[in-house]
Structure formats: structure tokens, C-alpha cells
Write a protein that holds these residues in place. Structure first.
Motif, PDB file in Angstrom:
ATOM      1  N   ALA A   1       0.785  -1.334  -0.136  1.00 18.69           N
ATOM      2  CA  ALA A   1      -0.141   0.060  -0.025  1.00 18.69           C
ATOM      3  C   ALA A   1       0.953   1.368   0.069  1.00 18.69           C
ATOM      4  N   HIS A   2       0.170   2.272  -0.695  1.00 16.00           N
ATOM      5  CA  HIS A   2       0.981   3.695  -0.450  1.00 16.00           C
ATOM      6  C   HIS A   2       0.302   4.397   0.396  1.00 16.00           C
ATOM      7  N   LEU A   3      -0.983   4.200   0.512  1.00 17.79           N
ATOM      8  CA  LEU A   3      -1.803   4.997   1.564  1.00 17.79           C
ATOM      9  C   LEU A   3      -2.715   4.057   2.421  1.00 17.79           C
ATOM     10  N   TYR A   4      -3.052   4.383   3.681  1.00 21.41           N
ATOM     11  CA  TYR A   4      -3.885   3.706   4.424  1.00 21.41           C
ATOM     12  C   TYR A   4      -5.087   4.429   5.199  1.00 21.41           C
ATOM     13  N   TYR A   5      -6.259   3.913   4.635  1.00 19.53           N
ATOM     14  CA  TYR A   5      -7.539   4.561   5.183  1.00 19.53           C
ATOM     15  C   TYR A   5      -7.937   4.216   6.518  1.00 19.53           C
ATOM     16  N   LEU A   6      -8.254   5.122   7.279  1.00 21.86           N
ATOM     17  CA  LEU A   6      -8.789   4.880   8.715  1.00 21.86           C
ATOM     18  C   LEU A   6     -10.510   5.038   8.341  1.00 21.86           C
ATOM     19  N   PRO A   7     -11.174   4.087   8.287  1.00 19.98           N
ATOM     20  CA  PRO A   7     -12.597   3.999   7.796  1.00 19.98           C
ATOM     21  C   PRO A   7     -13.568   4.266   8.923  1.00 19.98           C
ATOM     22  N   PHE A   8     -13.630   5.200   9.469  1.00 20.63           N
ATOM     23  CA  PHE A   8     -14.574   6.114  10.326  1.00 20.63           C
ATOM     24  C   PHE A   8     -15.222   6.874  10.114  1.00 20.63           C
ATOM     25  N   SER A   9     -16.515   7.148  10.661  1.00 22.65           N
ATOM     26  CA  SER A   9     -17.631   7.966   9.902  1.00 22.65           C
ATOM     27  C   SER A   9     -17.516   9.005  11.160  1.00 22.65           C
ATOM     28  N   SER A  10     -17.331  10.340  10.894  1.00 20.44           N
ATOM     29  CA  SER A  10     -17.444  11.224  11.844  1.00 20.44           C
ATOM     30  C   SER A  10     -19.071  11.599  12.416  1.00 20.44           C
TER      31      SER A  10
END
Length: 640
Positions: A361-370
Motif C-alpha cells: 500500500a501507498h496509503l492507509y485509510y482509517l474508515p470511520f464516520s465522523s
């Protein structure tokens, strides 16, 4: 004895001189071996100073011409209307004061609209209007033109100095302190755990912190106490009270030309791939026209197109699977916070960009909903976000303890997409180094140019058909000069209504409109207005900005210090009007001062830029999903 003493002294003197000479030579050798951030000897024998930064090799070319303000409307001087742009603003790297001032000066200067170009390519002389602007700073810089007519970056071509890699055996954690204009101050702390609430260095070393770099490439996991760069207190730089769109352009240039990126704790093949992409973008072939992209809308069409192509062919994102629903992995697809939900859904379903192998991976996504974070955890009437912040901190602790990737960069290659008004304050402490795509993109609330991305706030009423009612009347059928309707959130809207509600038949300024099925009254006014007023509410962002583009109405943004979406690639002054909050009483005069030809040009450009602000059931090329992802990718390339 006298004779013996005379014969002895010359010998001792020669020895003394020889010893002094050797010491002097040794000192010269040691000085020659010194590194930019400490001596070679000390870096080997101690954990004192470790080189943690280097100049970023990626420098974006921005051919935007100097922006003039007409009644606080940004109007370019005509250079934005050519397919190739030979002129480039160059920020003075040595003087921060060139970009920011204390805002207290009352200096004034007269600016003048120069020339503009119609859509056929001919230059048309606009009505020259002299407008006196207060608190306008003199821009220092120079425009350079390649003698061959090609785009010239204006940046030094000398490669950055090569620093030795960080010794993984040293138990050190780099600390990058950034000013509000992106210039970092580097220091090193040997033991900085994420979990410390006051963000001060810990006095103890844990067993886990001793093992930070051991066996990461072999196991792919690290159970060490997570550590991130700490934002130390630094002398404040003078800032402006209000940033015009021209000021924002300067700050963006400064962030691109002065930033020093932090070297990761250990290298990754993905880093080299992104460095190669950055080099290709900087040396992108010149594009004079493109059937799908209209050059005057972009800061640099050639670089944007090349960057987008490389994103499609290169970018891989790892989406953390951890996290409990509904705060994690639960997209909200309707309402004013729908942007974060639509992005989450479409990214997690996207096979091209998502990889199951985090090592690639080049980027890592933090999958939370504000939005869900607020709905599930906020205690009504408490006026406290502490438990929301604590939830996110615990989530990061778990991620950093299970995976090595957060620790490798301090979170610099991680990103979040959040549209709730509270997202900046919820993420500014523990996610400060992440790339934050925020709807509430407020320069005065910690938005970092060149790192953070401005997320479009989209009000989706029908999740099954987000493009319902798309479009609007042609210019000749738009009888309303300006339109606004909405609740009295914040302090700006009451001022707007005070001056314009029921005061002028050309200015349709209302509070809340009567309810109607499908919001038809509101939509009809949007489709029939030349200018749509996008006044801030409680925060700087408003869904009306995207709504205006959706209904092909020229946006008039009244929100001081608001960074418009996709600011790093789009030239907003070419299709939108920016009015300072203090100039609301002069709103009609400002709009009437815009020549008809200029308005027609801006309205046509709104239609052309519309493709970048549309949600599709399945993502399409250049749509809002891809543009959000591109902003994150583009900003990461600047800081790799």
C-alpha cells in the motif's frame, strides 16, 4: 646544565609543535565528516541527533497568474485563459513574512482588472475598475518564462542532499513541528508514546518501545507502544486575520516550496514508487488542450492530468478491517454529511485502488464516520468531545499495536475523510500527521495546506439517484441576480438577511423556505439565479457551494478563511466569486460590477467543472470520488 638545557629545548619544542599540528588536522577531519543534522560520530555512538528530514523533490508547477480582487471578488488578469501557462508564482523561501503578515497594517493599494479572454481565445478588454483594497500585502516573487514557451517550474533543479538512512537500531522517534504555513521545525525525542494525553515526552522506556524496529519486515506486525510526532510549542508566526483567495494561493505555494519531509523509520518499495510518480508529474509533458478537461479551470492542466493517470495506474490503498460498526465501516449516504459515506462505500468496493496486502500500500485509510461518531457517542448537552477523541485514540492504539505501518511514518501515509463540523477538533491531536480530508476546511482551525484536503460537502437527498434535478436554466433564462435561503446558523447569515431580505427585487435573500416535496422551491430558485450565495453557517463549509455547481449557478462564497474543495488543482477564482464577510452591505454592487461577458464565461466554466462534483452509483473518471482520492494522493506526493 646550562648547555644541556639549551640542547634539550629545541627537541621538546619540535615535539610540541608536531602534537599541535596533529590535533589541528584531526579537528579538520572531524569537521569535514559532520552531517547536516549532527556529527557522524555522535550519530553512531549515541541516539542524540538522527537525520529525520530531507527536501521534498516534488514541486508542483502552478501557472496561475496574480489574482486581483474586485469588491473582494477574485478576478484573474487574463493569463488563466490560455491552454499553456508560461508564468509561475515563486514563493520566497527565505522570508515567511512575504507570505503572511500581522494583518494589522492599514496599507492600501489600487488593483485593476486587466484583460480577459473569451471562450474563442481572443482577448477582450474588460471594464477597468479601480478598487482600493485594505490589508492587501505586496506579493514578493517572480514570474519566469521558458524561452521556448514551455512551462517552467521556477524551482531549483539541484537534487536534494543525500542523507544517510536512519539507523533502525536507534530507539528514537522523529518529531516534526509544523508552523501554520507548513515550515517544519525538527527535533528528536527518544520515547514518545501516543497514549500520553499531554503529548510530552515520556520519562520511561517500555519493553515494547525497545522493540520498535525489530523484526517488522519479517513479521509484518509490531506490538510496540504507538508513537507519533509530537507538536511542541514554537514561537508563533504572524498570521492574517482574514485570508483572501490570493493569500491562500501564496500559502499553498509556500507549503509546496518550503516543506521538508520526514524520512520514514524504515524504507518501503511504495516510497520509491511514489517518488518515481512525483518525478514524472513534475516533468509532465505539456498539454495544450484536452477534450475532457478545460485548461483555464486548473492550476496546471499538464501536471493534473499526469498525476491523475499515475494515480489510476499506481495507487494502492489498504483499508483497515478493524473497527466495530456503526462508527467504523458504516457509510451514511443521505444528508449534508453524505460525502464521507459515499467515499467510504465506493473506496471499500473499489477493486482497482484497494489492496489486501498492506505491504504493497501507498496509503492507509482509517474508515470511520465522523457523523456516526457524533450520533453514537456524543452526550447531548455535555458540550464535550472528550469521549469521541478518546474513542479515536483507542482505535489508533489498536491499529498501531497490531500493524507496523503507523509507527513507520507517524501516520503521515494514513488518511481520513470526515465531513462533520467537529472533525477538525476531534482529529487534530492524535491524527495531526494524517492527511485529513475535511469539509470544515478552515485555515484558522488547523487546516494545513499541502497536507490536508478540502472535502466537498454534498447534500444528497436521494441515495439511489444522487444526480436527480442536475442542471439549470441557460443564462438568458436566469432572471434572479442572487439567491440565498437557509436557516440562521452562525453570525453571517443574520447579517446577510439584515441587509438584503426584502430590500431589493433582484436579490432573493430568504430564511428557511416553506417545505415542498423534493425541495422544489429551493431548486427552482437555484436554477433561475445568476449567482447563488454560499454563506457560511456555524462553520466555514456549506453544501450550497456544491449545490450551486450542481445547478450551474455561479457560486458566491461568503466565508472568510474557507479553503475551497480541490484547491490544490482547481483555480476557483476562474469560476467563482469570493466576497469578504465585511463586504456583505456591498454585495449587489460587487455582483453588478462583474461585466456580462465575464459572468457568461464563469457560468460556462461552472458547467465544465461540474463533472468533478458529481456522485455516481458507480464511480466515473474525474468524478467527485476520484477527485477526493486524487487530492489525498497529490498531497502525499508533496510530502513523501
Amino acid at each position: 646544565m646550562g648547555q644541556e638545557l639549551l640542547s634539550f629545548c629545541p627537541t621538546e619544542a619540535k615535539r610540541l609543535l608536531w602534537i599541535v599540528g596533529m590535533l589541528f588536522a584531526l579537528i579538520l577531519v572531524l569537521q569535514h565528516l559532520e552531517l547536516p543534522y549532527g556529527s557522524n560520530l555522535s550519530s553512531v555512538l549515541t541516539a542524540g541527533q538522527v537525520p529525520v528530514e530531507k527536501n521534498s523533490s516534488f514541486r508542483a508547477r502552478d501557472p496561475s497568474s496574480t489574482v486581483n480582487m474586485v469588491g473582494n471578488e477574485s478576478v484573474s488578469n487574463g493569463l488563466d485563459d490560455t491552454a499553456t501557462h508560461p508564468f509561475h508564482e515563486i514563493a520566497n523561501n527565505n522570508k515567511t513574512s512575504d507570505l503572511v503578515s500581522d494583518g494589522s497594517g492599514g496599507s492600501e493599494r489600487t488593483l485593476e482588472i486587466d484583460e480577459d479572454e473569451d471562450e474563442s481565445g481572443s482577448l477582450v478588454k474588460e471594464n477597468a475598475t479601480d478598487i482600493t483594497l485594505s490589508e492587501e500585502r505586496t506579493e514578493k516573487g517572480s514570474n519566469t518564462t521558458d524561452p521556448g514557451g514551455n512551462e517552467n517550474t521556477g524551482f531549483p533543479t539541484t537534487p536534494p542532499p543525500a542523507y544517510p538512512p536512519v539507523n533502525p537500531s536507534l530507539n528514537t522517534s522523529p518529531v516534526v513541528v509544523e508552523t501554520d504555513v507548513g515550515a517544519p521545525i525538527i527535533s528528536v525525542d527518544s520515547n514518545v508514546p501516543l497514549v500520553e494525553k499531554d503529548q510530552t515526552p515520556s520519562s520511561e522506556k517500555t519493553d515494547k518501545s525497545e522493540q520498535l524496529h525489530s523484526g517488522l519486515n519479517e513479521t509484518g506486525k509490531d506490538s510496540s507502544v504507538p508513537r507519533v510526532p509530537v507538536v511542541n510549542k514554537v514561537p508563533e508566526v504572524s498570521t492574517l486575520e482574514v485570508y483572501t483567495i490570493s493569500d491562500m494561493n501564496k500559502v499553498l505555494h509556500h507549503s509546496w516550496t518550503s516543506y521538508h519531509s520526514m524520512i520514514p523509520q524504515w524504507s518501503s518499495p511504495a516510497d520509491q514508487e511514489m517518488q518515481d510518480a512525483a518525478s514524472q508529474i513534475e516533468n509532465a509533458p505539456i498539454i495544450k488542450n484536452d477534450p475532457n478537461l478545460y485548461a483555464p479551470l486548473y492550476r496546471n492542466l499538464s501536471m493534473f492530468k499526469r498525476s491523475y493517470e499515475l494515480m489510476e495506474s499506481t495507487l494502492k490503498v489498504y483499508v483497515y478491517r478493524e473497527g466495530q460498526r456503526p462508527i467504523m465501516h458504516t457509510p451514511v449516504l443521505k444528508g449534508i454529511y453524505a460525502s464521507e459515506g459515499w467515499f467510504m462505500k465506493q473506496l471499500e468496493d473499489h477493486k482497482r485502488f484497494v489492496t489486501k496486502d498492506p505491504q504493497k500500500a501507498h496509503l492507509y485509510y482509517l474508515p470511520f464516520s465522523s457523523r456516526m461518531l457524533e450520533e453514537r457517542l456524543y452526550v447531548q448537552g455535555s458540550h464535550s468531545h472528550k469521549n469521541l477523541i478518546e474513542y479515536l485514540k483507542n482505535y489508533l492504539d489498536m491499529i498501531a499495536g497490531k500493524y507496523p505501518f503507523w509507527n513507520r511514518t507517524g501516520g503521515a501515509d494514513h488518511f481520513l475523510v470526515a465531513c462533520h463540523d467537529w472533525a477538525p477538533s476531534e482529529t487534530k491531536k492524535y491524527m495531526a500527521k494524517c492527511i485529513r480530508a475535511l469539509c470544515n476546511a478552515d485555515m484558522k482551525e488547523g487546516f494545513v495546506f499541502g497536507k490536508d484536503a478540502s472535502l466537498p460537502e454534498t447534500y444528497v437527498q436521494n441515495s439511489k439517484n444522487p444526480l436527480r434535478d442536475l442542471g439549470g436554466n441557460r443564462p438568458s433564462k436566469r432572471s434572479i441576480l442572487a439567491f440565498f435561503a437557509g436557516s440562521m446558523h452562525g453570525y453571517v447569515r443574520p447579517i446577510l438577511l439584515q441587509h438584503w431580505e426584502n430590500k431589493d427585487p433582484d436579490m432573493k435573500i430568504f430564511g428557511r423556505l416553506p417545505k415542498s416535496k423534493g425541495n422544489k422551491i429551493y431548486v427552482r430558485h437555484m436554477k433561475s439565479s445568476k449567482y447563488c450565495i454560499c454563506a457560511k453557517g456555524y462553520e466555514v463549509n456549506s453544501p450550497r457551494v456544491v449545490e450551486a455547481i450542481f445547478y450551474e449557478c455561479v457560486p458566491v462564497i461568503i466565508s472568510d478563511n474557507f479553503v475551497p474543495p480541490f484547491f490544490e488543482v482547481l483555480k476557483w477564482e476562474s469560476f467563482a466569486v469570493f466576497v469578504l464577510e465585511k463586504d456583505i452591505p456591498n454585495l449587489k454592487d460587487i455582483l453588478l460590477s462583474i461585466p456580462k461577458k465575464r459572468y457568461l464565461q464563469m457560468q460556462m466554466r461552472v458547467k465544465r467543472v461540474q463533472q468533478h462534483f458529481l456522485w455516481h452509483a458507480r464511480p466515473e473518471k474525474y468524478d467527485i470520488f476520484h477527485m477526493i482520492l486524487h487530492s489525498i494522493w497529490y498531497n502525499r506526493l508533496h510530502r513523501i
